[in-house]
Design an enzyme around this catalytic site. Structure first.
Site, PDB file in Angstrom:
ATOM      1  N   MET A 238      -4.918   1.038   2.157  1.00 18.45           N
ATOM      2  CA  MET A 238      -4.089   1.810   1.226  1.00 18.45           C
ATOM      3  C   MET A 238      -4.955   2.514   0.177  1.00 18.45           C
ATOM      4  SD  MET A 238      -0.964   1.979   2.034  1.00 18.45           S
ATOM      5  CE  MET A 238      -0.559   2.842   0.540  1.00 18.45           C
TER       6      MET A 238
ATOM      7  N   LYS B  46      -2.339  -7.726   8.814  1.00 19.49           N
ATOM      8  CA  LYS B  46      -1.579  -8.176   7.633  1.00 19.49           C
ATOM      9  C   LYS B  46      -1.734  -9.686   7.474  1.00 19.49           C
ATOM     10  CE  LYS B  46       2.897  -7.637   5.366  1.00 19.49           C
ATOM     11  NZ  LYS B  46       2.274  -7.328   4.081  1.00 19.49           N
TER      12      LYS B  46
ATOM     13  N   HIS C 160       4.792  -5.742  11.580  1.00 19.35           N
ATOM     14  CA  HIS C 160       3.619  -5.110  10.964  1.00 19.35           C
ATOM     15  C   HIS C 160       2.385  -5.261  11.856  1.00 19.35           C
ATOM     16  CE1 HIS C 160       6.024  -5.216   7.231  1.00 19.35           C
ATOM     17  NE2 HIS C 160       5.250  -4.214   6.838  1.00 19.35           N
TER      18      HIS C 160
HETATM   19  N1  LIG Z   1       4.012  -2.070  -1.984  1.00 17.37           N
HETATM   20  C1  LIG Z   1       3.780  -1.331  -0.889  1.00 17.37           C
HETATM   21  O1  LIG Z   1       4.426  -0.303  -0.648  1.00 17.37           O
HETATM   22  C2  LIG Z   1       2.692  -1.749   0.057  1.00 17.37           C
HETATM   23  C3  LIG Z   1       2.008  -2.903  -0.166  1.00 17.37           C
HETATM   24  N2  LIG Z   1       0.953  -3.234   0.631  1.00 17.37           N
HETATM   25  C4  LIG Z   1       0.237  -4.439   0.250  1.00 17.37           C
HETATM   26  O2  LIG Z   1      -0.982  -4.035  -0.377  1.00 17.37           O
HETATM   27  C5  LIG Z   1      -1.999  -4.989  -0.105  1.00 17.37           C
HETATM   28  C6  LIG Z   1      -3.209  -4.284   0.481  1.00 17.37           C
HETATM   29  O3  LIG Z   1      -2.876  -3.691   1.714  1.00 17.37           O
HETATM   30  P1  LIG Z   1      -3.980  -2.947   2.613  1.00 17.37           P
HETATM   31  O4  LIG Z   1      -4.572  -1.807   1.890  1.00 17.37           O
HETATM   32  O5  LIG Z   1      -3.329  -2.723   3.922  1.00 17.37           O
HETATM   33  O6  LIG Z   1      -5.055  -4.134   2.769  1.00 17.37           O
HETATM   34  P2  LIG Z   1      -6.619  -4.045   2.988  1.00 17.37           P
HETATM   35  O7  LIG Z   1      -7.077  -5.431   3.307  1.00 17.37           O
HETATM   36  O8  LIG Z   1      -6.954  -2.953   3.929  1.00 17.37           O
HETATM   37  O9  LIG Z   1      -7.190  -3.606   1.549  1.00 17.37           O
HETATM   38  C7  LIG Z   1      -7.340  -4.478   0.476  1.00 17.37           C
HETATM   39  C8  LIG Z   1      -8.676  -4.199  -0.186  1.00 17.37           C
HETATM   40  O10 LIG Z   1      -8.805  -5.070  -1.321  1.00 17.37           O
HETATM   41  C9  LIG Z   1     -10.042  -5.746  -1.209  1.00 17.37           C
HETATM   42  N3  LIG Z   1     -10.030  -7.023  -1.900  1.00 17.37           N
HETATM   43  C10 LIG Z   1      -9.792  -8.263  -1.407  1.00 17.37           C
HETATM   44  N4  LIG Z   1      -9.934  -9.194  -2.370  1.00 17.37           N
HETATM   45  C11 LIG Z   1     -10.278  -8.521  -3.489  1.00 17.37           C
HETATM   46  C12 LIG Z   1     -10.609  -8.928  -4.801  1.00 17.37           C
HETATM   47  N5  LIG Z   1     -10.623 -10.235  -5.144  1.00 17.37           N
HETATM   48  N6  LIG Z   1     -10.926  -7.988  -5.712  1.00 17.37           N
HETATM   49  C13 LIG Z   1     -10.936  -6.687  -5.359  1.00 17.37           C
HETATM   50  N7  LIG Z   1     -10.660  -6.245  -4.129  1.00 17.37           N
HETATM   51  C14 LIG Z   1     -10.330  -7.144  -3.207  1.00 17.37           C
HETATM   52  C15 LIG Z   1     -10.272  -5.887   0.273  1.00 17.37           C
HETATM   53  O11 LIG Z   1     -11.623  -6.183   0.567  1.00 17.37           O
HETATM   54  P3  LIG Z   1     -11.975  -6.957   1.956  1.00 17.37           P
HETATM   55  O12 LIG Z   1     -11.486  -6.075   3.061  1.00 17.37           O
HETATM   56  O13 LIG Z   1     -13.447  -7.112   1.919  1.00 17.37           O
HETATM   57  O14 LIG Z   1     -11.222  -8.265   1.905  1.00 17.37           O
HETATM   58  C16 LIG Z   1      -9.851  -4.514   0.751  1.00 17.37           C
HETATM   59  O15 LIG Z   1     -10.876  -3.560   0.597  1.00 17.37           O
HETATM   60  C17 LIG Z   1      -1.343  -6.041   0.808  1.00 17.37           C
HETATM   61  O16 LIG Z   1      -0.901  -7.117   0.014  1.00 17.37           O
HETATM   62  C18 LIG Z   1      -0.172  -5.301   1.415  1.00 17.37           C
HETATM   63  O17 LIG Z   1       0.856  -6.149   1.824  1.00 17.37           O
HETATM   64  C19 LIG Z   1       0.537  -2.442   1.655  1.00 17.37           C
HETATM   65  C20 LIG Z   1       1.198  -1.289   1.943  1.00 17.37           C
HETATM   66  C21 LIG Z   1       2.356  -0.858   1.189  1.00 17.37           C
HETATM   67  O1  LIG Z   2       0.736  -4.909   4.589  1.00 20.49           O
HETATM   68  C1  LIG Z   2       1.325  -3.840   4.841  1.00 20.49           C
HETATM   69  O2  LIG Z   2       0.852  -2.989   5.600  1.00 20.49           O
HETATM   70  C2  LIG Z   2       2.604  -3.587   4.179  1.00 20.49           C
HETATM   71  N1  LIG Z   2       3.012  -4.430   3.283  1.00 20.49           N
HETATM   72  C3  LIG Z   2       4.155  -4.336   2.483  1.00 20.49           C
HETATM   73  C4  LIG Z   2       5.027  -5.559   2.589  1.00 20.49           C
HETATM   74  O3  LIG Z   2       4.509  -6.680   2.722  1.00 20.49           O
HETATM   75  O4  LIG Z   2       6.246  -5.437   2.527  1.00 20.49           O
HETATM   76  C5  LIG Z   2       4.893  -3.034   2.608  1.00 20.49           C
HETATM   77  C6  LIG Z   2       4.744  -2.300   3.905  1.00 20.49           C
HETATM   78  O5  LIG Z   2       5.730  -2.693   4.792  1.00 20.49           O
HETATM   79  C7  LIG Z   2       3.354  -2.358   4.499  1.00 20.49           C
END
Ligand SMILES: NC(=O)C1=CN([C@@H]2O[C@H](COP(=O)(O)OP(=O)(O)OC[C@H]3O[C@@H](n4cnc5c(N)ncnc54)[C@H](OP(=O)(O)O)[C@@H]3O)[C@@H](O)[C@H]2O)C=CC1
Ligand SMILES: O=C(O)C1=N[C@H](C(=O)O)C[C@H](O)C1
Length: 251
Positions: A13, A147, A143
């Site tokens: 994201m 995830k 998903h």
């Molecule tokens: N509210 C919404 O609409 C949505 C929410 N989400 C949520 O957002 C979150 C992230 O999703 P996504 O981008 O797919 O996940 P990713 O794992 O691709 O990205 C998360 C990033 O955060 C990093 N990270 C992990 N731990 C830490 C830390 N302690 N400090 C700083 N950075 C850290 C990860 O590093 P590393 O890879 O090295 O672990 C990675 O680069 C999830 O909880 C997901 O469910 C996602 C999509 C939509």
């Molecule tokens: O991890 C994801 O990718 C997403 N997480 C969110 C959730 O846990 O609801 C939102 C979205 O569906 C994508």
């Protein structure tokens, strides 16, 4: 110009939002936070949030639940509002979010898409028609295989939306494998599927006698979440302390 700190900037994201904001004349990512500084994002990246000393108007968070406590401490200390999108928070973390919202503006939403936030409103009406008529309610979410949390934050938020409308009468059931009894009317089942690159699917099923009503939302790309998050960031910048959600942004 809204100055954004991107928390989780090198994740899936974080990278979509980095691309989106690069083309936005009214927003700029001024710093990123992530575990590793291994990409050329065009802004400084801090591997320790405490070391980030860049002035900003708002933080956008898509990282990991383990990172949320330090993020909340930072946003309170620096007085920078935060758009909290990470899912899978513990009950203790949810309590901390509420506590911190008395000191800084926090917009928490498990799903930033217009579709899901509209569905949440529609479900309240649907629940008030079908629940009294005895229909069973089930939610199925799907998903991608990367995830880490299950069920999705969105599935829980959809269930909460229904349960709120029904005065909290439902108990959420995540696993039926260990019980040998018929479904109770007050159960709301939530099931999770993980596979491939599915961006995000949520189905809410109202099952009655001889008829089924299904509400389904499918996200075809992460852009729907990214667009909502940037809109939320613009909304939240400069707002006083308090708890906000996407309904405040969408209106
Ligand atoms: N509210 C919404 O609409 C949505 C929410 N989400 C949520 O957002 C979150 C992230 O999703 P996504 O981008 O797919 O996940 P990713 O794992 O691709 O990205 C998360 C990033 O955060 C990093 N990270 C992990 N731990 C830490 C830390 N302690 N400090 C700083 N950075 C850290 C990860 O590093 P590393 O890879 O090295 O672990 C990675 O680069 C999830 O909880 C997901 O469910 C996602 C999509 C939509
Ligand atoms: O991890 C994801 O990718 C997403 N997480 C969110 C959730 O846990 O609801 C939102 C979205 O569906 C994508």
């Amino acid at each position: 110009m809204v100055r954004i700190i991107m928390h989780g900037c090198n994740g899936k994201m974080g990278q979509v939002i980095t691309g989106l904001v690069a083309d936005d004349p009214n927003a700029q990512i001024v710093a990123g936070i992530d575990i590793a500084d291994n990409r050329d994002n065009g802004y400084p990246v801090f591997t320790d949030i405490k070391k980030c000393d860049v002035a900003a108007d708002v933080i956008v968070d898509f990282a990991a639940a383990v990172a949320v406590d330090a993020l909340l401490d930072y946003s309170v200390e620096k007085q920078i509002p935060v758009v909290l999108c990470t899912t899978g928070l513990s009950d203790e973390q949810l309590a901390k979010v509420k506590e911190c919202s008395a000191k800084v503006a926090i917009l928490k939403s498990a799903n930033m898409s217009l579709g899901i936030n509209t569905l949440m409103k529609l479900l309240k009406d649907a629940a008030n028609v079908f629940a009294p008529a005895g229909y069973d309610i089930e939610i199925v979410e799907k998903h991608h295989n990367q995830k880490v949390d299950a069920p999705s934050g969105t599935a829980i938020a959809l269930a909460d939306s229904i349960n709120e409308a029904r005065g909290g009468e439902y108990e959420y059931v995540y696993d039926r494998s260990q019980v040998r009894k018929k479904r109770d009317k007050k159960e709301l089942g939530i099931s999770a599927v993980r596979g491939g690159t599915i961006v995000g699917e949520h189905e809410v099923i109202f099952a009655g006698i001889d008829e089924v009503i299904e509400f389904k939302h499918t996200a075809y790309s992460k852009s729907v979440f990214a667009k909502g998050a940037v809109e939320a960031a613009k909304f939240l910048a400069g707002k006083p302390a308090g708890m906000y959600d996407m309904a405040d942004v969408i209106g």
